[in-house]
Design a protein around this motif. Structure first.
Motif, PDB file in Angstrom:
ATOM      1  N   ASN A  13      -0.137   7.332   7.721  1.00 54.74           N
ATOM      2  CA  ASN A  13       1.058   7.769   8.450  1.00 54.74           C
ATOM      3  C   ASN A  13       1.365   6.847   9.633  1.00 54.74           C
ATOM      4  O   ASN A  13       1.536   7.289  10.772  1.00 54.74           O
ATOM      5  CB  ASN A  13       0.916   9.220   8.948  1.00 54.74           C
ATOM      6  CG  ASN A  13       2.265   9.796   9.392  1.00 54.74           C
ATOM      7  OD1 ASN A  13       3.325   9.347   8.972  1.00 54.74           O
ATOM      8  ND2 ASN A  13       2.212  10.807  10.262  1.00 54.74           N
ATOM      9  N   PHE A  14       1.469   5.575   9.316  1.00 49.62           N
ATOM     10  CA  PHE A  14       1.805   4.588  10.340  1.00 49.62           C
ATOM     11  C   PHE A  14       2.804   3.598   9.759  1.00 49.62           C
ATOM     12  O   PHE A  14       2.511   2.912   8.764  1.00 49.62           O
ATOM     13  CB  PHE A  14       0.557   3.856  10.815  1.00 49.62           C
ATOM     14  CG  PHE A  14       0.828   2.811  11.865  1.00 49.62           C
ATOM     15  CD1 PHE A  14       1.012   3.179  13.185  1.00 49.62           C
ATOM     16  CD2 PHE A  14       0.917   1.472  11.526  1.00 49.62           C
ATOM     17  CE1 PHE A  14       1.281   2.222  14.153  1.00 49.62           C
ATOM     18  CE2 PHE A  14       1.184   0.505  12.486  1.00 49.62           C
ATOM     19  CZ  PHE A  14       1.364   0.885  13.809  1.00 49.62           C
ATOM     20  N   LEU A  15       4.004   3.534  10.331  1.00 41.69           N
ATOM     21  CA  LEU A  15       5.079   2.663   9.844  1.00 41.69           C
ATOM     22  C   LEU A  15       5.278   2.863   8.343  1.00 41.69           C
ATOM     23  O   LEU A  15       5.543   3.978   7.918  1.00 41.69           O
ATOM     24  CB  LEU A  15       4.794   1.211  10.230  1.00 41.69           C
ATOM     25  CG  LEU A  15       4.680   0.952  11.745  1.00 41.69           C
ATOM     26  CD1 LEU A  15       4.427  -0.529  12.023  1.00 41.69           C
ATOM     27  CD2 LEU A  15       5.909   1.425  12.502  1.00 41.69           C
ATOM     28  N   SER A  16       5.141   1.829   7.524  1.00 46.77           N
ATOM     29  CA  SER A  16       5.374   1.992   6.084  1.00 46.77           C
ATOM     30  C   SER A  16       4.158   2.547   5.346  1.00 46.77           C
ATOM     31  O   SER A  16       4.225   2.774   4.137  1.00 46.77           O
ATOM     32  CB  SER A  16       5.788   0.651   5.462  1.00 46.77           C
ATOM     33  OG  SER A  16       4.710  -0.276   5.523  1.00 46.77           O
TER      34      SER A  16
ATOM     35  N   GLY B 256       4.809  -4.454   3.464  1.00 49.18           N
ATOM     36  CA  GLY B 256       3.968  -3.775   4.446  1.00 49.18           C
ATOM     37  C   GLY B 256       2.766  -4.576   4.905  1.00 49.18           C
ATOM     38  O   GLY B 256       1.904  -4.040   5.604  1.00 49.18           O
ATOM     39  N   LYS B 257       2.703  -5.864   4.539  1.00 50.62           N
ATOM     40  CA  LYS B 257       1.577  -6.695   4.972  1.00 50.62           C
ATOM     41  C   LYS B 257       1.469  -6.729   6.495  1.00 50.62           C
ATOM     42  O   LYS B 257       0.396  -6.532   7.069  1.00 50.62           O
ATOM     43  CB  LYS B 257       1.728  -8.128   4.460  1.00 50.62           C
ATOM     44  CG  LYS B 257       1.837  -8.291   2.969  1.00 50.62           C
ATOM     45  CD  LYS B 257       1.797  -9.742   2.545  1.00 50.62           C
ATOM     46  CE  LYS B 257       2.848 -10.617   3.205  1.00 50.62           C
ATOM     47  NZ  LYS B 257       4.224 -10.242   2.846  1.00 50.62           N
ATOM     48  N   SER B 258       2.599  -6.982   7.131  1.00 57.29           N
ATOM     49  CA  SER B 258       2.587  -7.085   8.588  1.00 57.29           C
ATOM     50  C   SER B 258       2.315  -5.740   9.250  1.00 57.29           C
ATOM     51  O   SER B 258       1.771  -5.685  10.359  1.00 57.29           O
ATOM     52  CB  SER B 258       3.915  -7.667   9.096  1.00 57.29           C
ATOM     53  OG  SER B 258       4.059  -9.015   8.686  1.00 57.29           O
TER      54      SER B 258
ATOM     55  N   PHE C 167       5.450   7.441   9.423  1.00 58.22           N
ATOM     56  CA  PHE C 167       6.184   7.109   8.197  1.00 58.22           C
ATOM     57  C   PHE C 167       7.488   7.899   8.190  1.00 58.22           C
ATOM     58  O   PHE C 167       7.482   9.135   8.256  1.00 58.22           O
ATOM     59  CB  PHE C 167       5.332   7.456   6.976  1.00 58.22           C
ATOM     60  CG  PHE C 167       5.986   7.131   5.662  1.00 58.22           C
ATOM     61  CD1 PHE C 167       6.015   5.826   5.201  1.00 58.22           C
ATOM     62  CD2 PHE C 167       6.565   8.126   4.884  1.00 58.22           C
ATOM     63  CE1 PHE C 167       6.611   5.512   3.988  1.00 58.22           C
ATOM     64  CE2 PHE C 167       7.162   7.822   3.675  1.00 58.22           C
ATOM     65  CZ  PHE C 167       7.190   6.513   3.227  1.00 58.22           C
ATOM     66  N   ARG C 168       8.629   7.211   8.113  1.00 59.41           N
ATOM     67  CA  ARG C 168       9.928   7.844   8.365  1.00 59.41           C
ATOM     68  C   ARG C 168      10.718   8.179   7.107  1.00 59.41           C
ATOM     69  O   ARG C 168      11.879   8.580   7.196  1.00 59.41           O
ATOM     70  CB  ARG C 168      10.761   6.940   9.274  1.00 59.41           C
ATOM     71  CG  ARG C 168      10.109   6.747  10.633  1.00 59.41           C
ATOM     72  CD  ARG C 168      10.782   5.675  11.451  1.00 59.41           C
ATOM     73  NE  ARG C 168      12.147   6.017  11.798  1.00 59.41           N
ATOM     74  CZ  ARG C 168      12.985   5.206  12.441  1.00 59.41           C
ATOM     75  NH1 ARG C 168      12.576   3.986  12.791  1.00 59.41           N
ATOM     76  NH2 ARG C 168      14.219   5.590  12.726  1.00 59.41           N
TER      77      ARG C 168
ATOM     78  N   ASP D   6       5.002   1.994  -3.093  1.00 57.92           N
ATOM     79  CA  ASP D   6       5.037   2.955  -4.199  1.00 57.92           C
ATOM     80  C   ASP D   6       6.444   3.527  -4.327  1.00 57.92           C
ATOM     81  O   ASP D   6       7.381   3.093  -3.649  1.00 57.92           O
ATOM     82  CB  ASP D   6       3.986   4.052  -3.999  1.00 57.92           C
ATOM     83  CG  ASP D   6       4.236   4.885  -2.739  1.00 57.92           C
ATOM     84  OD1 ASP D   6       5.378   4.866  -2.224  1.00 57.92           O
ATOM     85  OD2 ASP D   6       3.292   5.543  -2.267  1.00 57.92           O
ATOM     86  N   GLU D   7       6.595   4.529  -5.188  1.00 57.00           N
ATOM     87  CA  GLU D   7       7.937   5.052  -5.463  1.00 57.00           C
ATOM     88  C   GLU D   7       8.544   5.786  -4.268  1.00 57.00           C
ATOM     89  O   GLU D   7       9.754   5.997  -4.212  1.00 57.00           O
ATOM     90  CB  GLU D   7       7.901   5.980  -6.693  1.00 57.00           C
ATOM     91  CG  GLU D   7       7.076   7.251  -6.509  1.00 57.00           C
ATOM     92  CD  GLU D   7       5.593   7.017  -6.742  1.00 57.00           C
ATOM     93  OE1 GLU D   7       4.819   7.989  -6.665  1.00 57.00           O
ATOM     94  OE2 GLU D   7       5.220   5.861  -7.016  1.00 57.00           O
ATOM     95  N   THR D   8       7.735   6.166  -3.294  1.00 61.28           N
ATOM     96  CA  THR D   8       8.256   6.843  -2.101  1.00 61.28           C
ATOM     97  C   THR D   8       8.541   5.870  -0.964  1.00 61.28           C
ATOM     98  O   THR D   8       8.981   6.282   0.110  1.00 61.28           O
ATOM     99  CB  THR D   8       7.253   7.904  -1.598  1.00 61.28           C
ATOM    100  OG1 THR D   8       6.094   7.247  -1.045  1.00 61.28           O
ATOM    101  CG2 THR D   8       6.830   8.835  -2.706  1.00 61.28           C
ATOM    102  N   GLY D   9       8.273   4.574  -1.168  1.00 62.77           N
ATOM    103  CA  GLY D   9       8.469   3.595  -0.121  1.00 62.77           C
ATOM    104  C   GLY D   9       7.245   3.386   0.735  1.00 62.77           C
ATOM    105  O   GLY D   9       7.304   2.671   1.740  1.00 62.77           O
ATOM    106  N   GLY D  10       6.126   3.988   0.352  1.00 64.75           N
ATOM    107  CA  GLY D  10       4.890   3.855   1.116  1.00 64.75           C
ATOM    108  C   GLY D  10       4.082   2.640   0.671  1.00 64.75           C
ATOM    109  O   GLY D  10       4.065   2.276  -0.510  1.00 64.75           O
ATOM    110  N   THR D  11       3.420   2.009   1.619  1.00 62.68           N
ATOM    111  CA  THR D  11       2.627   0.809   1.336  1.00 62.68           C
ATOM    112  C   THR D  11       1.288   1.176   0.709  1.00 62.68           C
ATOM    113  O   THR D  11       0.578   2.059   1.198  1.00 62.68           O
ATOM    114  CB  THR D  11       2.384   0.014   2.635  1.00 62.68           C
ATOM    115  OG1 THR D  11       3.632  -0.485   3.107  1.00 62.68           O
ATOM    116  CG2 THR D  11       1.430  -1.136   2.416  1.00 62.68           C
ATOM    117  N   MET D  12       0.949   0.482  -0.373  1.00 63.62           N
ATOM    118  CA  MET D  12      -0.361   0.621  -1.024  1.00 63.62           C
ATOM    119  C   MET D  12      -1.098  -0.706  -0.922  1.00 63.62           C
ATOM    120  O   MET D  12      -0.470  -1.772  -0.885  1.00 63.62           O
ATOM    121  CB  MET D  12      -0.208   0.990  -2.504  1.00 63.62           C
ATOM    122  CG  MET D  12       0.585   2.240  -2.798  1.00 63.62           C
ATOM    123  SD  MET D  12       0.555   2.605  -4.578  1.00 63.62           S
ATOM    124  CE  MET D  12       1.302   1.112  -5.241  1.00 63.62           C
ATOM    125  N   MET D  13      -2.418  -0.656  -0.910  1.00 68.73           N
ATOM    126  CA  MET D  13      -3.233  -1.874  -0.871  1.00 68.73           C
ATOM    127  C   MET D  13      -4.391  -1.729  -1.841  1.00 68.73           C
ATOM    128  O   MET D  13      -5.020  -0.676  -1.912  1.00 68.73           O
ATOM    129  CB  MET D  13      -3.752  -2.122   0.556  1.00 68.73           C
ATOM    130  CG  MET D  13      -4.608  -3.376   0.696  1.00 68.73           C
ATOM    131  SD  MET D  13      -5.223  -3.613   2.393  1.00 68.73           S
ATOM    132  CE  MET D  13      -3.772  -4.247   3.175  1.00 68.73           C
TER     133      MET D  13
END
Length: 434
Positions: free
Chosen positions: A9-12, A55-57, A84-85, A399-406
């Motif tokens: 729950n931080f930025l993307s 979301g790398k940065s 996360f907005r 991902d499909e919700t716009g969230g960053t995965m690693m």
């Protein structure tokens, strides 16, 4: 050294993202990329790939954000929401950070749960990563009465006086926005907390694309180790520079008829201040006062071989953007070879030619270093198993919700002879725009 970093729950970054520097035990090759510490093996480097906007940065920002909170500094993101907005549920949920690291011979796990600038929970454990055991050093949390509940290890509260001190911290001194680890960083009664704080202050170094060191000229002039390092590495990196040296001028010689700036410099160079740095967009000059009172101007000169076997000098402002970016990175690279720091470099390839970047990383990976380096990039030319181990390569995508995965390349278990770059560009491992 860094062991593990977890953020949510931080930025993307919506769901919990976990990044580790643990080597995958079944991998062969590049055994010199592994540090053998007393309790756990750790990787020397990690490369994080992903498209722009993946979301790398933000991963780098998460580390910077946590560091700033611990150091109680003004954060770069304080004027914007950090949750996360793209989901209503995350707007009312805390952001969470947990990091495991080694400093000296000790291993720690530190974590925070935040809602805005308010600390809901904070904890620090001494850990043994080889056995999975942990010992509480302190924890704090906000209760329903808006009070801070503070618990510390028994060894810190053996006497009645020590109990009263902990109570005083919780009820009178500690605020909802101040980390306990920062508050007691200089208190000799809590040596482990001070040591953990030192890791954030001294050992974690974050470099952004536009980061500038305090003074390259000053470092080059005053630090023999750094000067020798630069003159050792630069000729090997195909920049056309064969050597670097310092050129010195008198104040009058350098500024000529500009008497106004000469007088300003003389005023600035008081008895307490022995040197100043003057910068423009492309270069800097270092002005210092010698013991006899003489004021001198120094600049770094890059030497190139030219016609007739003669050496010709150029100021750094006359070099290409890529060469100047390389010089910006050299202090960080030199630090990695001599100190057990963790250097995180965002967009390492900014302004650097891909071939030069690959040469630089190849040189660094061959060296006997003491620190770890982690960098983000979208330069596919570096996706080479002759350069990196599989577990040193990470991918980032939305991902499909716009969230960053690693995730790590080692999760795919590719063959050792597979063309990783080709697989990446065709979308086999994700982390590219479609």
């Amino acid at each position: 050294m860094l062991l593990r970093f977890v953020v949510s729950n931080f930025l993307s970054i919506r769901e919990e993202l976990e990044f580790t520097m643990f080597p995958y035990t079944k991998l062969r090759g590049h055994t010199d990329h592994i540090y053998k510490t007393p309790k756990v093996d750790l990787l020397k480097a990690s490369a994080i790939y992903g498209a722009k906007g993946s979301g790398k940065s933000n991963f780098v920002e998460a580390l910077q954000y946590l560091q700033d909170i611990v150091l109680n500094e003004n954060n770069r993101l304080k004027h914007r929401p950090t949750y996360f907005r793209l989901a209503k549920s995350t707007m009312s949920s805390p952001s969470k950070f947990e990091i495991e690291f080694k400093i000296n011979s000790n291993y720690y796990s530190y974590g925070l749960s935040l809602f805005g600038s308010e600390i809901l929970e904070e904890w620090l454990y001494s850990i043994a990563p080889n056995t999975g055991t942990e010992k509480l050093l302190f924890s704090r949390k906000k209760n329903e009465q808006d009070e801070i509940e503070l618990d510390v290890a028994k060894k810190y509260r053996k006497t009645n006086k020590e109990e009263i001190l902990i109570q005083l911290y919780a009820e009178e001194v500690l605020t909802h926005s101040t980390p306990f680890i920062h508050l007691v960083r200089n208190n000799d009664k809590y040596p482990e907390l001070g040591e953990a704080y030192e890791w954030f202050f001294y050992k974690l170094r974050i470099v952004y694309p536009n980061s500038k060191i305090d003074s390259l000229n000053a470092r080059f002039i005053e630090n023999n180790r750094f000067r020798n390092f630069v003159n050792n590495i630069i000729p090997k990196l195909s920049t056309g520079i064969s050597e670097t040296k310092v050129q010195e001028y008198s104040l009058e010689e350098f500024f000529g008829k500009d008497k106004a700036i000469q007088e300003r410099i003389k005023i600035d160079l008081s008895d307490e201040k022995k040197d100043i740095v003057i910068r423009n967009d492309r270069d800097e000059i270092f002005v210092s006062k010698k013991e006899d009172g003489e004021i001198v101007v120094t600049r770094i000169v890059a030497g190139h071989w030219g016609e007739g076997g003669s050496m010709y000098g150029f100021y750094l402002e006359e070099e290409s953007d890529g060469t100047r970016r390389l010089f910006d990175l050299l202090p960080t690279i030199e630090m990695l070879t001599n100190e057990d720091v963790v250097c995180v470099i965002d967009e390492i390839g900014r302004s650097l030619h891909p071939s030069l970047l690959k040469e630089l990383l190849s040189f660094l990976l061959r060296q006997k270093t003491k620190g770890q380096f982690i960098f983000t990039t979208h330069e596919s030319n570096l996706l080479d198993l002759k350069l990196f181990r599989q577990d040193e390569i990470w991918f980032v995508e939305k991902d499909e919700t716009g969230g960053t995965m690693m995730y790590s390349l080692s999760e795919f278990k590719p063959r050792y002879d597979l063309d990783i770059r080709k697989g990446y560009l065709t979308g086999r491992f994700g982390a590219i725009p479609f």
